[in-house]
Design an enzyme around this catalytic site. Structure first.
Site, short mmCIF file in Angstrom:
data_model
loop_
_atom_site.label_atom_id
_atom_site.label_comp_id
_atom_site.label_asym_id
_atom_site.label_seq_id
_atom_site.Cartn_x
_atom_site.Cartn_y
_atom_site.Cartn_z
N ASP A 141 0.84 -1.21 0.00
CA ASP A 141 0.00 0.00 0.00
C ASP A 141 0.86 1.25 0.00
O ASP A 141 0.47 2.28 0.54
CB ASP A 141 -0.93 -0.02 1.22
CG ASP A 141 -2.04 1.01 1.11
OD1 ASP A 141 -2.60 1.41 2.16
OD2 ASP A 141 -2.34 1.44 -0.03
N LYS A 144 3.03 3.49 -5.66
CA LYS A 144 2.49 2.52 -6.62
C LYS A 144 3.56 2.04 -7.59
O LYS A 144 3.51 0.91 -8.05
CB LYS A 144 1.28 3.11 -7.34
CG LYS A 144 0.21 3.65 -6.38
CD LYS A 144 -0.07 2.71 -5.19
CE LYS A 144 -0.79 3.42 -4.05
NZ LYS A 144 -0.78 2.63 -2.78
N ASP A 169 -3.16 -3.08 -2.56
CA ASP A 169 -4.22 -2.08 -2.61
C ASP A 169 -4.08 -1.24 -3.87
O ASP A 169 -2.99 -1.16 -4.47
CB ASP A 169 -4.16 -1.16 -1.37
CG ASP A 169 -5.37 -0.25 -1.27
OD1 ASP A 169 -5.23 0.84 -0.68
OD2 ASP A 169 -6.45 -0.61 -1.77
N ASN A 170 -5.16 -0.60 -4.31
CA ASN A 170 -5.13 0.43 -5.37
C ASN A 170 -4.74 -0.09 -6.75
O ASN A 170 -4.12 0.65 -7.53
CB ASN A 170 -4.19 1.57 -4.99
CG ASN A 170 -4.44 2.10 -3.62
OD1 ASN A 170 -3.59 2.03 -2.74
ND2 ASN A 170 -5.64 2.63 -3.41
N GLU A 199 -11.46 4.02 -1.41
CA GLU A 199 -11.92 4.31 -0.06
C GLU A 199 -12.81 5.56 0.00
O GLU A 199 -12.49 6.60 -0.56
CB GLU A 199 -10.73 4.47 0.91
CG GLU A 199 -9.62 5.39 0.46
CD GLU A 199 -8.50 4.66 -0.25
OE1 GLU A 199 -8.76 3.59 -0.85
OE2 GLU A 199 -7.38 5.15 -0.25
N1 77N Z 1 8.33 2.51 3.23
C1 77N Z 1 8.00 3.13 2.08
N2 77N Z 1 8.75 2.95 0.98
C2 77N Z 1 8.42 3.60 -0.14
N3 77N Z 1 7.40 4.46 -0.25
C3 77N Z 1 6.65 4.69 0.83
C4 77N Z 1 6.88 4.02 2.01
N4 77N Z 1 5.96 4.44 2.91
C5 77N Z 1 5.18 5.34 2.29
N5 77N Z 1 5.61 5.53 1.06
C6 77N Z 1 5.17 6.61 0.21
C7 77N Z 1 3.77 6.50 -0.32
O1 77N Z 1 2.82 6.23 0.70
C8 77N Z 1 1.47 6.45 0.34
C9 77N Z 1 1.13 5.55 -0.84
N6 77N Z 1 -0.34 5.44 -1.05
C10 77N Z 1 -0.94 6.21 -1.98
O2 77N Z 1 -0.29 7.00 -2.63
C11 77N Z 1 -2.43 6.09 -2.16
C12 77N Z 1 -3.09 7.06 -2.92
C13 77N Z 1 -4.48 7.00 -3.10
C14 77N Z 1 -5.17 8.03 -3.93
C15 77N Z 1 -4.78 9.37 -3.86
C16 77N Z 1 -5.44 10.33 -4.63
C17 77N Z 1 -6.49 9.95 -5.46
F1 77N Z 1 -7.14 10.89 -6.17
C18 77N Z 1 -6.89 8.63 -5.54
C19 77N Z 1 -6.22 7.66 -4.77
C20 77N Z 1 -5.23 5.98 -2.52
C21 77N Z 1 -4.56 5.01 -1.75
O3 77N Z 1 -5.26 4.00 -1.15
C22 77N Z 1 -3.18 5.05 -1.58
O4 77N Z 1 -2.58 4.06 -0.87
MG MG Z 2 -3.97 2.45 -0.59
#
Ligand code: 77N
Ligand code: MG
Length: 214
Positions: A141, A144, A169-170, A199
Site C-alpha cells: 500500500d 504505486k 491495494d489500489n 476508499e
Molecule cells: N516505506 C515506504 N517505501 C516507499 N514508499 C513509501 C513508504 N511508505 C510510504 N511511502 C510513500 C507512499 O505512501 C502512500 C502511498 N499510497 C498512496 O499514494 C495512495 C493514494 C491513493 C489516492 C490518492 C489520490 C487519489 F485521487 C486517488 C487515490 C489511494 C490510496 O489507497 C493510496 O494508498
Molecule cells: Mg492504498
C-alpha cells in the site's frame, strides 16, 4: 501553525475511540474520512476484504509496505494470533509519528514494529535485522511504482515462501499496471482480483491477491 490532516485524524481517534479497542479506532477513522476529510486509508469496504484474507490465512509473520496513519496496520494486527508479528514500513516521518500513536491507542503496539525508511532500503535487511526467515502475508500500500520492484526484491531476498500471500491495494486507482501484468502472467503466482471501490468514494478500485507458488 495549521495542523496536518494526519494530526486531525489522530485527534478524532483520541476523541471518539476507546483506548485498547481496535474496532473503535477503525470506526473513528472511517467516520472522520467519510464525514470530515478524505484520507488514503484502505477504508471500510476494502478493509473487510483485507480482514477476510487475513482471517483465513492466520499469518504469523506479516509485512506492510506503507503505514500512513496506521489504519490498515490496526485492521491487520487486531486479527493476528498471540505471538504473531507485523512489521510496517513508512517512509514519511510525520505519518510514522501519527501511526505510532494510532497503533498505541488501539493497544496493539506489542504486535507491531513500525520502521521508518524506504522499502527498497529495508527489504534486503529484513533477515539480518529482524531475524525474519520468510513472510506469510504482505500488504502492499505504498508508492504505486514500488509494488513491482519491491516484489521482485522480496523474491530475490528469499523473503517469500510457497504459499506466501501478497495483497495489493489500489490496483485500479491510482493503479499499478506493471505489477498487475507481472503477478497475473508469472508462473510463480496464482492471482485473483477483488473488485471494490476507492476508499470512501464511488470510484472503482480493488485488491489483487497473489499467492507465491515458489
Ligand atoms: N516505506 C515506504 N517505501 C516507499 N514508499 C513509501 C513508504 N511508505 C510510504 N511511502 C510513500 C507512499 O505512501 C502512500 C502511498 N499510497 C498512496 O499514494 C495512495 C493514494 C491513493 C489516492 C490518492 C489520490 C487519489 F485521487 C486517488 C487515490 C489511494 C490510496 O489507497 C493510496 O494508498
Ligand atoms: Mg492504498
Amino acid at each position: 501553525t495549521k495542523s496536518t490532516r494526519p494530526q486531525r485524524l489522530l485527534k478524532a481517534v483520541q476523541k471518539h475511540a476507546t483506548r485498547g479497542d481496535p474496532q473503535s479506532v477503525i470506526s473513528a477513522i472511517d467516520h472522520f474520512c467519510r464525514h470530515s476529510e478524505w484520507a488514503m486509508n484502505v477504508g471500510d469496504e476494502k478493509g473487510c476484504i483485507l480482514d477476510s484474507v487475513v482471517s483465513e490465512l492466520n499469518p504469523e509473520k506479516v509485512l506492510e509496505l506503507g503505514t500512513y496513519c496506521g489504519y490498515s496496520t490496526v485492521r491487520i494486527a487486531r486479527l493476528l494470533p498471540p505471538g504473531a508479528r507485523l512489521i510496517t514500513l513508512e517512509f514519511n516521518a510525520d505519518y510514522a509519528a501519527i501511526a505510532r500513536q494510532v497503533i498505541a491507542w488501539a493497544g496493539l503496539e506489542d504486535k507491531v514494529q513500525l520502521v521508518e525508511g524506504a522499502s527498497g532500503d529495508w527489504i534486503p535487511r529484513m533477515k539480518e535485522h529482524f531475524g525474519i526467515e520468510t513472510f506469510d502475508f504482505v500488504f502492499l500500500d505504498h508508492w504505486k511504482d514500488r509494488y513491482l520492484p519491491d516484489t521482485k526484491l522480496m523474491e530475490d531476498c528469499g523473503l517469500l515462501r510457497k504459499g506466501t500471500v501478497l495483497l495489493a491495494d489500489n490496483v485500479i486507482c491510482p493503479g499499478v499496471p506493471d505489477y498487475l501484468e507481472y503477478v497475473r502472467n508469472s508462473l510463480s503466482y496464482k492471482s485473483c482480483y477483488f473488485k471494490s471501490h476507492l476508499e470512501y468514494t464511488k470510484a472503482e478500485d480493488g485488491l489483487e491477491k497473489s499467492v507465491f507458488l515458489g
